[in-house]
Design an enzyme around this catalytic site. Structure first.
Site, PDB file in Angstrom:
ATOM      1  N   SER A 166       5.936  33.477  -6.399  1.00 52.64           N
ATOM      2  CA  SER A 166       7.082  33.119  -7.215  1.00 52.64           C
ATOM      3  C   SER A 166       8.101  32.354  -6.373  1.00 52.64           C
ATOM      4  CB  SER A 166       7.705  34.405  -7.776  1.00 52.64           C
ATOM      5  OG  SER A 166       8.823  34.102  -8.546  1.00 52.64           O
ATOM      6  N   SER A 167       8.660  31.303  -6.953  1.00 53.36           N
ATOM      7  CA  SER A 167       9.696  30.475  -6.304  1.00 53.36           C
ATOM      8  C   SER A 167       9.210  29.808  -5.019  1.00 53.36           C
ATOM      9  CB  SER A 167      10.939  31.318  -6.016  1.00 53.36           C
ATOM     10  OG  SER A 167      11.475  31.812  -7.213  1.00 53.36           O
ATOM     11  N   LYS A 203       5.987  25.425  -6.596  1.00 54.52           N
ATOM     12  CA  LYS A 203       4.877  24.832  -7.358  1.00 54.52           C
ATOM     13  C   LYS A 203       5.393  23.907  -8.464  1.00 54.52           C
ATOM     14  CE  LYS A 203       3.365  28.863  -8.479  1.00 54.52           C
ATOM     15  NZ  LYS A 203       4.373  29.693  -7.832  1.00 54.52           N
ATOM     16  N   ASP A 246       4.113  30.838 -16.801  1.00 54.44           N
ATOM     17  CA  ASP A 246       5.385  30.980 -17.517  1.00 54.44           C
ATOM     18  C   ASP A 246       5.333  30.290 -18.876  1.00 54.44           C
ATOM     19  OD1 ASP A 246       6.456  32.443 -15.431  1.00 54.44           O
ATOM     20  OD2 ASP A 246       7.388  30.693 -14.491  1.00 54.44           O
TER      21      ASP A 246
END
Length: 101
Positions: free
Chosen positions: A8-9, A12, A33
């Protein structure tokens, strides 16, 4: 098709936004997401995708089934390299859409 995997974060989405204008042709971005945002609220609870307040995630059978269908659809789009104008149009069917559940 380009597949990016990372935490995550990790950048990408930022990387794909930068790549899109540099690559030839039309490139679409999809992420998990995208799938989660498209899910009805009842699928984001017990038996689907349960995200607890402490950040733990329980992936249930209902979400897994939807995710498999979504991935199959993305793979089908990636395999179909014809321009949109050359793709066969599916006939419109009257009535309600069929449920995946």
């Amino acid at each position: 098709m380009v597949v990016l995997n990372g935490g995550s974060s990790s950048g990408k989405s930022s990387l794909t936004r930068e790549l899109q204008p540099l690559l030839p042709g039309t490139w679409l971005r999809f992420s998990v997401d995208t799938l989660i945002d498209a899910c009805p609220p009842q699928l984001l609870s017990q038996g689907g995708l349960d995200i607890a307040a402490n950040g733990s995630i329980d992936v249930g059978e209902a979400f897994t089934r939807i995710e498999q269908c979504w991935m199959a659809g993305l793979a089908a789009m990636a395999r179909d390299r014809r321009p949109p104008s050359h793709r066969r149009r599916l006939p419109q069917r009257a009535g309600r859409p069929r449920s995946l559940g």
